[in-house]
Design an enzyme around this catalytic site. Structure first.
Site, short mmCIF file in Angstrom:
data_model
loop_
_atom_site.label_atom_id
_atom_site.label_comp_id
_atom_site.label_asym_id
_atom_site.label_seq_id
_atom_site.Cartn_x
_atom_site.Cartn_y
_atom_site.Cartn_z
N TYR A 75 -1.61 8.99 -1.22
CA TYR A 75 -2.11 9.50 -2.41
C TYR A 75 -1.21 10.53 -2.80
O TYR A 75 -1.12 11.01 -4.20
CB TYR A 75 -3.65 10.15 -1.99
CG TYR A 75 -4.79 9.29 -1.80
CD1 TYR A 75 -5.47 8.64 -2.76
CD2 TYR A 75 -4.93 8.71 -0.26
CE1 TYR A 75 -6.28 7.57 -2.29
CE2 TYR A 75 -5.92 7.98 0.16
CZ TYR A 75 -6.56 6.98 -1.08
OH TYR A 75 -7.54 6.51 -0.53
N ASN A 101 -11.75 3.17 -9.88
CA ASN A 101 -10.85 2.09 -10.75
C ASN A 101 -11.94 1.06 -11.06
O ASN A 101 -12.50 0.21 -10.17
CB ASN A 101 -10.03 1.49 -9.71
CG ASN A 101 -9.10 0.49 -10.29
OD1 ASN A 101 -9.10 0.06 -11.47
ND2 ASN A 101 -8.28 -0.09 -9.27
#
Length: 195
Positions: free
Chosen positions: A127, A150
């Site tokens: 991340y 997403n």
């Protein structure tokens, strides 16, 4: 009425809606190693990939509310996306790009999600690395939020983003699905890409 008769009626309804520009969102459901996947597309491209655990009816209701209520099962519009997924799950890697419609994303989430293809097949990024790739090295949590939202997982590979400690992290399709996808691609926690 027989099933064949109903299928014929449905096919005529879909064809007429499409001919008259009334089919805003077409969808189909495909089987996959991570469960049944709902694929939905506008004329611009795939707008949503939904996992079974999300509830396909709930995903369709969200699309009807956020994009258009004119939603019909029309598999043909999603043939390219279905072929892409078939090749992917067969281990042939990602095929030719499938047109996408990212209208469900805005701002930094969209920026993160569109950067996901920079992580090569079979590799992972943390991340933190994704935050650095997008020019915001301190936005680690925002990257996690973007991946969680997403709308087209698999096609834009948020499953390749992992925690800095080597853990897989969360995934819209569930932890088991993410682990399966990482194994399928041959990724290991130590095989990350540099920002």
């Amino acid at each position: 009425m027989s099933t064949t008769h109903l299928e014929g009626l449905h096919a005529r309804l879909v064809a007429r809606a499409d001919d008259e520009g009334l089919l805003d969102i077409a969808y189909r459901v495909v089987d996959s190693p991570v469960g049944r996947l709902l694929l939905a597309a506008t004329e611009q491209g795939v707008v949503r990939v939904g996992f079974e655990r999300e509830g396909h009816d709930r995903v369709l209701a969200e699309l009807a509310e956020r994009v258009s209520p004119r939603v019909l099962r029309s598999p043909a519009r999603l043939d390219d996306a279905a072929r892409w997924l078939e090749a992917y799950f067969a281990g042939r890697g990602p095929g030719p790009e499938v047109p996408l419609d990212l209208r469900l994303l805005a701002g930094y989430r969209r920026e993160v999600v569109t950067a996901l293809p920079r992580i090569p097949f079979g590799r992972t990024a943390t991340y933190a690395q994704m935050a650095a790739m997008t020019g915001r090295p301190r936005a680690v949590r925002a990257v996690g939020s973007a991946c969680a939202h997403n709308p087209v997982p698999l096609l834009l590979p948020c499953h390749r983003v992992v925690r800095s400690d080597g853990g897989a992290g969360g995934y819209r399709g569930g932890a088991e699905a993410k682990e399966l996808l990482l194994r399928l691609e041959g990724s290991a926690a130590g095989r990350t890409v540099a920002p």
